[in-house]
Every structure is written in structure tokens, then in C-alpha cells.
Scaffold this motif. Structure first.
Motif, PDB file in Angstrom:
ATOM      1  N   VAL A 113      -9.018   2.425  -7.832  1.00 43.29           N
ATOM      2  CA  VAL A 113      -8.751   1.704  -6.592  1.00 43.29           C
ATOM      3  C   VAL A 113      -9.445   0.345  -6.613  1.00 43.29           C
ATOM      4  CG1 VAL A 113      -8.411   3.808  -5.260  1.00 43.29           C
ATOM      5  CG2 VAL A 113     -10.696   2.839  -5.446  1.00 43.29           C
ATOM      6  N   ARG A 114      -8.892  -0.549  -5.825  1.00 46.34           N
ATOM      7  CA  ARG A 114      -9.361  -1.931  -5.822  1.00 46.34           C
ATOM      8  C   ARG A 114     -10.854  -2.043  -5.522  1.00 46.34           C
ATOM      9  NH1 ARG A 114      -6.790  -6.796  -5.251  1.00 46.34           N
ATOM     10  NH2 ARG A 114      -4.803  -5.747  -4.857  1.00 46.34           N
ATOM     11  N   SER A 115     -11.343  -1.252  -4.570  1.00 45.07           N
ATOM     12  CA  SER A 115     -12.741  -1.390  -4.139  1.00 45.07           C
ATOM     13  C   SER A 115     -13.734  -0.973  -5.225  1.00 45.07           C
ATOM     14  CB  SER A 115     -12.974  -0.563  -2.875  1.00 45.07           C
ATOM     15  OG  SER A 115     -12.749   0.807  -3.129  1.00 45.07           O
ATOM     16  N   ARG A 116     -13.262  -0.265  -6.255  1.00 45.18           N
ATOM     17  CA  ARG A 116     -14.179   0.206  -7.294  1.00 45.18           C
ATOM     18  C   ARG A 116     -13.877  -0.393  -8.671  1.00 45.18           C
ATOM     19  NH1 ARG A 116     -14.047   6.679  -5.763  1.00 45.18           N
ATOM     20  NH2 ARG A 116     -14.728   6.470  -3.578  1.00 45.18           N
ATOM     21  N   HIS A 129       0.844  -1.195   0.000  1.00 42.17           N
ATOM     22  CA  HIS A 129       0.000   0.000   0.000  1.00 42.17           C
ATOM     23  C   HIS A 129       0.883   1.249   0.000  1.00 42.17           C
ATOM     24  CE1 HIS A 129      -3.413  -2.620   0.396  1.00 42.17           C
ATOM     25  NE2 HIS A 129      -2.902  -3.159   1.496  1.00 42.17           N
ATOM     26  N   GLU A 135     -12.018  13.230  -1.457  1.00 40.85           N
ATOM     27  CA  GLU A 135     -13.154  12.908  -2.328  1.00 40.85           C
ATOM     28  C   GLU A 135     -13.007  13.603  -3.681  1.00 40.85           C
ATOM     29  OE1 GLU A 135     -16.492  10.935  -3.433  1.00 40.85           O
ATOM     30  OE2 GLU A 135     -15.473  10.742  -1.497  1.00 40.85           O
ATOM     31  N   GLU A 175      -3.426  -0.670  -7.899  1.00 37.90           N
ATOM     32  CA  GLU A 175      -4.761  -0.219  -7.498  1.00 37.90           C
ATOM     33  C   GLU A 175      -4.868   0.014  -6.003  1.00 37.90           C
ATOM     34  OE1 GLU A 175      -4.792  -4.753  -7.750  1.00 37.90           O
ATOM     35  OE2 GLU A 175      -3.863  -3.051  -8.762  1.00 37.90           O
ATOM     36  N   ASP A 176      -3.805  -0.280  -5.244  1.00 40.99           N
ATOM     37  CA  ASP A 176      -3.832  -0.125  -3.785  1.00 40.99           C
ATOM     38  C   ASP A 176      -3.161   1.155  -3.299  1.00 40.99           C
ATOM     39  OD1 ASP A 176      -5.108  -2.642  -3.157  1.00 40.99           O
ATOM     40  OD2 ASP A 176      -3.232  -3.621  -3.726  1.00 40.99           O
ATOM     41  N   GLU A 180      -5.533   4.044  -2.118  1.00 40.74           N
ATOM     42  CA  GLU A 180      -6.666   3.646  -1.280  1.00 40.74           C
ATOM     43  C   GLU A 180      -6.111   3.217   0.060  1.00 40.74           C
ATOM     44  OE1 GLU A 180     -10.831   1.435  -1.959  1.00 40.74           O
ATOM     45  OE2 GLU A 180      -9.085   0.200  -2.433  1.00 40.74           O
ATOM     46  N   SER A 181      -6.661   3.768   1.134  1.00 40.88           N
ATOM     47  CA  SER A 181      -6.083   3.522   2.447  1.00 40.88           C
ATOM     48  C   SER A 181      -7.163   3.379   3.507  1.00 40.88           C
ATOM     49  CB  SER A 181      -5.147   4.674   2.829  1.00 40.88           C
ATOM     50  OG  SER A 181      -4.643   4.514   4.133  1.00 40.88           O
ATOM     51  N   LYS A 211      -8.534   8.616  -9.410  1.00 46.30           N
ATOM     52  CA  LYS A 211      -7.759   7.432  -9.045  1.00 46.30           C
ATOM     53  C   LYS A 211      -8.535   6.168  -9.408  1.00 46.30           C
ATOM     54  CE  LYS A 211      -9.604   7.642  -4.327  1.00 46.30           C
ATOM     55  NZ  LYS A 211      -9.310   7.660  -2.871  1.00 46.30           N
TER      56      LYS A 211
END
Length: 324
Positions: free
Chosen positions: A290-293, A175, A284, A203-204, A207-208, A288
Motif C-alpha cells: 500500500v502507498r502509505s508503507r 481506489h 490486519e 498500491e491504492d 488501502e482505504s 498487501k
């Protein structure tokens, strides 16, 4: 990796004791190239005083290299002797010896000299254990240089030395590069034609789980003739001189070893000047991936962000670096 010519090439094996040749410029702490009766390559460091207790407490066992402290022929003098055994690469040992010599030239206190040698041997041991017997790439050198810039700021402006070293996630992190408290910081460097964009390598990275995520970008210029320029070896030596906590220095050595770094002459170039640094708050709306999206089935991506597109997210580094 290095030249096949070494200073031991023209030193013959003696019939007894050692054959030695003094290393030029080592007057405060005399250092000698040498060979023993068996023809082993030696580095001999002459120390004033008795350092037996310090040596016993701190000595490092190193596969392939014997480290020994012996009383000298003159009273109140001792010799620290590094002996190369046959199953360790000679060129790599030469690299270690050159590093030790460079580190000891400015040292005049024998006790400090012994500490410096033992710290370097510990780093060498970790390097060999990791089996990363290759040079860092140009990209890895630049990235590590940038992370070290931020590390210096962190222990001078925000955290204690050991807390800053603990916050440095190093090469093992998937990360961000630094995590402390509820803050995470990803470090990037750009140079030359890269200056209009920054590469995000996974992708990480943006995102934290931390509430506060920052992107710190260092613009580096390779300026070998500038008095303000530093190589990777230079910046590491600067940090080693700045760190006053023994535990922090030990942790710093271990972190560098995880990168596969040892201070080889090859890292004397390039020599960078930090022409600019800029901090961005990844809040916001920040562009980016990110993995979650990510759509299901997509992974291991990298992408570039145009710096022009994130001007609105610029912030002062005081949000990250200044103590509350």
C-alpha cells in the motif's frame, strides 16, 4: 469496428417522403430502415398513440443524429425518426440502430418503447462525448462483468437501487470499486490460468479510509453453450429490466458510458458463468502493498496475491451485503 455492409445499401433515395423496408421480427413495435429525399439513412419506429408530451420532456439532442417525432398518415399513430447526418460515422449509427431494435423486440407498449429509445440515445451521446471510440479489451470486459455481478447483489440485498448506483465508483475511481457508508469493496475477476492468484493493479486498491475493506473475487468461466452463461450485453440488459427507479436507470447509463460501453454486437461474447465467488476481509496482517508503507520513490506498482495465502481472511458475503 463493424462490417461495411448496412441495410441502407440497397435502399434508394425517393423523390418524395421516404423509401423504407420493415425490420424482420418487429411486429409489436414496427421498425423500418429508410432513406429520405436527401439520401440520409433513417431508422423509423412506429408508435401507437400520441407521445408528444413525453417526447418534449425527454428528448435528447445528439450531434450528428436528428431525433424527431412526427404524426403518421394514420390517425393515432406517430413515427419516431432517427436521421443520420453526414458527419457521423455510418457504421456506428448502424450499431446504435441494431441495439435499439434488439431492445424493442420484447416491448409491446409504445410509451415504454419511446422511453427505451431515449435512454439508449442518451447513453450514445455520453459515449460520443467521451470520444472512447474503441472496443473494450478482454480484460476490461471481464472486470466490468464482475463489477456488475456485485452491483446486482448490492441493490437486491443491501441498498436501494439509486444508493447502489451511487456507491459504484466506476472507472474514475483510483481506489475501490464500491464505497458506501463506512465500507469499501474492491472487485476482482479471475479466469482460466489466473485462478490461483489475483492481480492488484495499484498500491491504492487495498488501502482505504473506510473502516471496513473487503476484496470480492469472482471466478468466471467462458462457457458459450451454457444456458446459464451471460455476455456483457446480456447482464446489462438484465440489470436494465430489474431497475425500477428512473433515476437509477439514468445513473446506470451514465456509469456505463464512463467505461466507454455501448451495446455493440462485439460484446455478445464471451459468455461467462460465475463458477464461484469469495469474499475476503482485508484486515490486519492481510498481505498487501500500500502507498502509505512504500519506500520513498516507489509508485505505480502492481502485484499478485496467491489465493492460498489469504484463506484465513475468507468471510461470508453477508458481512457486506446483508442489511443491518
Amino acid at each position: 469496428m463493424m462490417s461495411s455492409e448496412t441495410p441502407w445499401d440497397d435502399i434508394g433515395s425517393p423523390k418524395a417522403d421516404f423509401n423504407v423496408r420493415k425490420v424482420a421480427g418487429t411486429d409489436a413495435i414496427p421498425i423500418f430502415w429508410g432513406k429520405n429525399v436527401q439520401g440520409n439513412c433513417l431508422l423509423i419506429i412506429e408508435l401507437d398513440g400520441d407521445h408528444s408530451t413525453q417526447f418534449r420532456n425527454d428528448v435528447i439532442t445528439l450531434h450528428g443524429i436528428t431525433v424527431d417525432l412526427r404524426n403518421g398518415e394514420v390517425p393515432f399513430k406517430q413515427r419516431l425518426i432517427l436521421t443520420l447526418e453526414k458527419h457521423v460515422d455510418r457504421d456506428l449509427f448502424f450499431g446504435l440502430c441494431k441495439t435499439l431494435i434488439a431492445s424493442l423486440v420484447p416491448v409491446s407498449d409504445a410509451s415504454v418503447a419511446l422511453s427505451v429509445v431515449l435512454v439508449h440515445i442518451k447513453r450514445w451521446k455520453a459515449f460520443l462525448a467521451g470520444r472512447k471510440l474503441r472496443l473494450l479489451s478482454a480484460e476490461e470486459i471481464q472486470g466490468l462483468f464482475a463489477e456488475l455481478q456485485f452491483l446486482r447483489l448490492l441493490y437486491t440485498r443491501r441498498l436501494s437501487e439509486i444508493a447502489a448506483l451511487d456507491a459504484w465508483c466506476g472507472i474514475d475511481s483510483v481506489h475501490q470499486d464500491f464505497i458506501f457508508g463506512d465500507t469499501a469493496v474492491e472487485i476482482k475477476s479471475v479466469s482460466g490460468r489466473e485462478r490461483n492468484s489475483v492481480r492488484i493493479s495499484s498500491e491504492d486498491q487495498l488501502e482505504s479510509l473506510s473502516s471496513n475493506l473487503f476484496l470480492m473475487i469472482y471466478k468466471l468461466s467462458d462457457m458459450p453453450d451454457s444456458h446459464h452463461a451471460n455476455s456483457l450485453n446480456d447482464i446489462i440488459r438484465i440489470i436494465e429490466l430489474e431497475l425500477t427507479d428512473d433515476k437509477a436507470l439514468e445513473t446506470f447509463s451514465e456509469k456505463l458510458s464512463s467505461f466507454g460501453y455501448i451495446p455493440l454486437p462485439e460484446y455478445d461474447t464471451p459468455r461467462f458463468v460465475v463458477s464461484n465467488s469469495q469474499c475476503y476481509q482485508v484486515s490486519e496482517g492481510f498481505p498487501k502493498l500500500v502507498r502509505s508503507r512504500l519506500p520513498q520513490g516507489i509508485a505505480r506498482l502492481s502485484y499478485e496475491i496467491k489465493l492460498e495465502s489469504i484463506k484465513a481472511y475468507m468471510c461470508s458475503d453477508s458481512l457486506v451485503l446483508e442489511r443491518s
